[in-house]
Scaffold this motif. Structure first.
Motif, PDB file in Angstrom:
ATOM      1  N   ILE A 120       2.656  -8.890  -6.770  1.00 60.62           N
ATOM      2  CA  ILE A 120       2.756  -8.050  -7.967  1.00 60.62           C
ATOM      3  C   ILE A 120       3.965  -8.484  -8.813  1.00 60.62           C
ATOM      4  O   ILE A 120       3.864  -8.680 -10.021  1.00 60.62           O
ATOM      5  CB  ILE A 120       2.861  -6.554  -7.565  1.00 60.62           C
ATOM      6  N   THR A 162      12.537  -0.186  -8.354  1.00 60.42           N
ATOM      7  CA  THR A 162      11.082  -0.133  -8.542  1.00 60.42           C
ATOM      8  C   THR A 162      10.570  -1.412  -9.214  1.00 60.42           C
ATOM      9  O   THR A 162      11.357  -2.211  -9.759  1.00 60.42           O
ATOM     10  CB  THR A 162      10.726   1.084  -9.414  1.00 60.42           C
ATOM     11  N   LEU A 179       5.262   1.581  -4.555  1.00 61.04           N
ATOM     12  CA  LEU A 179       4.892   0.358  -5.263  1.00 61.04           C
ATOM     13  C   LEU A 179       4.331   0.657  -6.656  1.00 61.04           C
ATOM     14  O   LEU A 179       4.371  -0.181  -7.558  1.00 61.04           O
ATOM     15  CB  LEU A 179       3.831  -0.352  -4.413  1.00 61.04           C
ATOM     16  N   ARG A 180       3.805   1.865  -6.812  1.00 65.27           N
ATOM     17  CA  ARG A 180       3.199   2.246  -8.101  1.00 65.27           C
ATOM     18  C   ARG A 180       4.134   3.102  -8.947  1.00 65.27           C
ATOM     19  O   ARG A 180       3.736   3.590  -9.994  1.00 65.27           O
ATOM     20  CB  ARG A 180       1.885   2.998  -7.852  1.00 65.27           C
ATOM     21  N   GLU A 181       5.381   3.292  -8.506  1.00 59.42           N
ATOM     22  CA  GLU A 181       6.310   4.124  -9.280  1.00 59.42           C
ATOM     23  C   GLU A 181       6.581   3.452 -10.623  1.00 59.42           C
ATOM     24  O   GLU A 181       7.029   2.315 -10.694  1.00 59.42           O
ATOM     25  CB  GLU A 181       7.628   4.291  -8.488  1.00 59.42           C
ATOM     26  N   ASN A 182       6.310   4.190 -11.684  1.00 62.53           N
ATOM     27  CA  ASN A 182       6.420   3.578 -13.005  1.00 62.53           C
ATOM     28  C   ASN A 182       7.560   4.102 -13.855  1.00 62.53           C
ATOM     29  O   ASN A 182       7.853   3.536 -14.899  1.00 62.53           O
ATOM     30  CB  ASN A 182       5.115   3.816 -13.782  1.00 62.53           C
ATOM     31  N   GLU A 193       3.054   4.255  -1.893  1.00 61.77           N
ATOM     32  CA  GLU A 193       3.094   4.851  -3.228  1.00 61.77           C
ATOM     33  C   GLU A 193       4.245   4.326  -4.079  1.00 61.77           C
ATOM     34  O   GLU A 193       4.131   4.176  -5.298  1.00 61.77           O
ATOM     35  CB  GLU A 193       3.240   6.360  -3.055  1.00 61.77           C
ATOM     36  N   LYS A 233       3.761  -9.994 -12.474  1.00 59.97           N
ATOM     37  CA  LYS A 233       4.271  -9.176 -13.579  1.00 59.97           C
ATOM     38  C   LYS A 233       5.508  -9.762 -14.238  1.00 59.97           C
ATOM     39  O   LYS A 233       5.776  -9.493 -15.403  1.00 59.97           O
ATOM     40  CB  LYS A 233       4.610  -7.756 -13.094  1.00 59.97           C
ATOM     41  N   ASN A 273       0.783  -1.250   0.000  1.00 59.05           N
ATOM     42  CA  ASN A 273       0.000   0.000   0.000  1.00 59.05           C
ATOM     43  C   ASN A 273       0.806   1.288   0.000  1.00 59.05           C
ATOM     44  O   ASN A 273       0.258   2.348   0.260  1.00 59.05           O
ATOM     45  CB  ASN A 273      -0.964   0.043   1.200  1.00 59.05           C
TER      46      ASN A 273
END
Ligand SMILES: O=C(O)[C@H](O)[C@@H](O)[C@H](O)[C@H](O)COP(=O)(O)O
Length: 321
Positions: free
Chosen positions: A285, A247, A223-226, A221, A289, A219
């Motif tokens: 994840i 990342t 984790l969502r760094e693209n 942020e 992925k 949860n």
């Protein structure tokens, strides 16, 4: 149940995990350096035909054609030998690029790697999948632990890896530290060409009881760094709060991503990862992925709660004789 079907290698004991992980790393090393897990080919320094064996390129045609003494042939063979020389140089400059996490993985590597004499340490570039922003002599420093347990104990004469720790002067500033580590990665992976993401030969991950991997926590942020290769963590919920981490895109872009997880304390989280990927734990994840290039090295205790997974027998790839 997880939609990705990872390879799960299960061993009754910790030492079984350590030996198999060492073999797995060696196979990745050999593949990165020689395109051959088992490195059966003779030493490169000898002849040009060795070059062809190692690189897969066909080299001299002198065995199949009679030599002709004309200048065209001469210049062709000169340029051919230049080509071979370039190939040989390229071959000799190949590096094995590995990313390490901290935690119990370091003990696994200490036990598995230090007894092997087929590691080409001087061809290794070692980066960290994550780092806690503490002094290197702290017990919490991943680099410090790896140095004390592994790198300082490589027998003399076996070469030394290039190790890339964080910039210790930046431990009070996670953002700066992450940016700086990203620059280190760019230098190592993209000095000549611009690349979207680095490609590690192998990234080794642990998995904590809360499902965090590297320093990517549930949860958060980060984790969502693209876009960034390396992300700062300001408030880790356990252990040192300030950290940096590779990342998700970087981890999943590696050639191989392997989890090493042991102990009964991990049984509930492994159950969740394998059976409830919808919970979106960081380990799930990555598991989803990077499907197709994931392997799990676990002991029986860690998977004791999971039903219906297929455990594979680990086939040793590197011939030690
Ligand atoms: O620096 C970190 O916190 C680690 O890189 C972390 O991701 C670790 O791999 C897990 O917490 C599992 O650690 P254990 O194997 O010690 O349980």
């Amino acid at each position: 149940m997880t939609t990705a079907v990872p390879l799960i290698y299960c061993f009754p004991e910790f030492s079984g995990v350590a030996e198999a992980v060492a073999d797995h790393i060696l196979a990745a090393q050999n593949y990165a350096l020689y395109n051959d897990y088992n490195k059966k080919v003779p030493a490169l320094s000898a002849t040009a035909s060795n070059t062809s064996l190692r690189t897969g390129f066909s080299s001299s045609s002198s065995n199949t054609h009679l030599p002709r003494s004309n200048s065209h042939h001469h210049s062709a063979s000169v340029s051919k030998s230049r080509k071979e020389k370039r190939l040989q140089e390229k071959q000799e400059n190949r590096r094995f690029k590995i990313g390490l996490s901290g935690g119990s993985l370091i003990q696994v590597l200490e036990e598995g790697l230090l007894k092997r004499d087929d590691i080409e340490w001087n061809k290794w570039d070692v980066y960290f999948a994550d780092e806690r922003l503490v002094p290197f002599d702290s017990k919490d420093s991943n680099y410090g632990k790896a140095k004390r347990k592994i790198f300082d104990n490589i027998p003399a004469g076996n070469g030394r890896p290039n190790v890339f720790p964080i910039d210790i002067s930046l431990i009070n500033d996670p953002q700066e530290c992450a940016d700086q580590y990203e620059k280190t990665l760019i230098k190592g992976f993209a000095s000549k060409d611009s690349v979207k993401l680095p490609i590690f030969d192998l990234i080794l991950l642990g998995c904590a009881p809360d499902g965090h991997v590297a320093s990517l926590f549930p949860n958060q942020e980060s984790l969502r760094e693209n876009y960034a290769w390396c992300t700062p963590i300001e408030d880790a919920p356990s252990g040192p709060q300030k950290r940096i981490s590779l990342t998700v895109p970087v981890i999943c872009h590696a050639h191989r991503v392997s989890f090493v997880v042991e102990g009964a304390t991990k049984a509930p989280v492994i159950k969740t990862i394998m059976e409830r990927p919808d919970k979106g734990l960081p380990a799930s994840i990555i598991n989803e992925k990077a499907a197709g290039k994931i392997a799990w090295f676990v002991d029986s205790d860690a998977v004791s709660d999971v039903d219906g997974i297929t455990k594979k027998t680990y086939k040793f790839l590197v011939n030690t004789k």
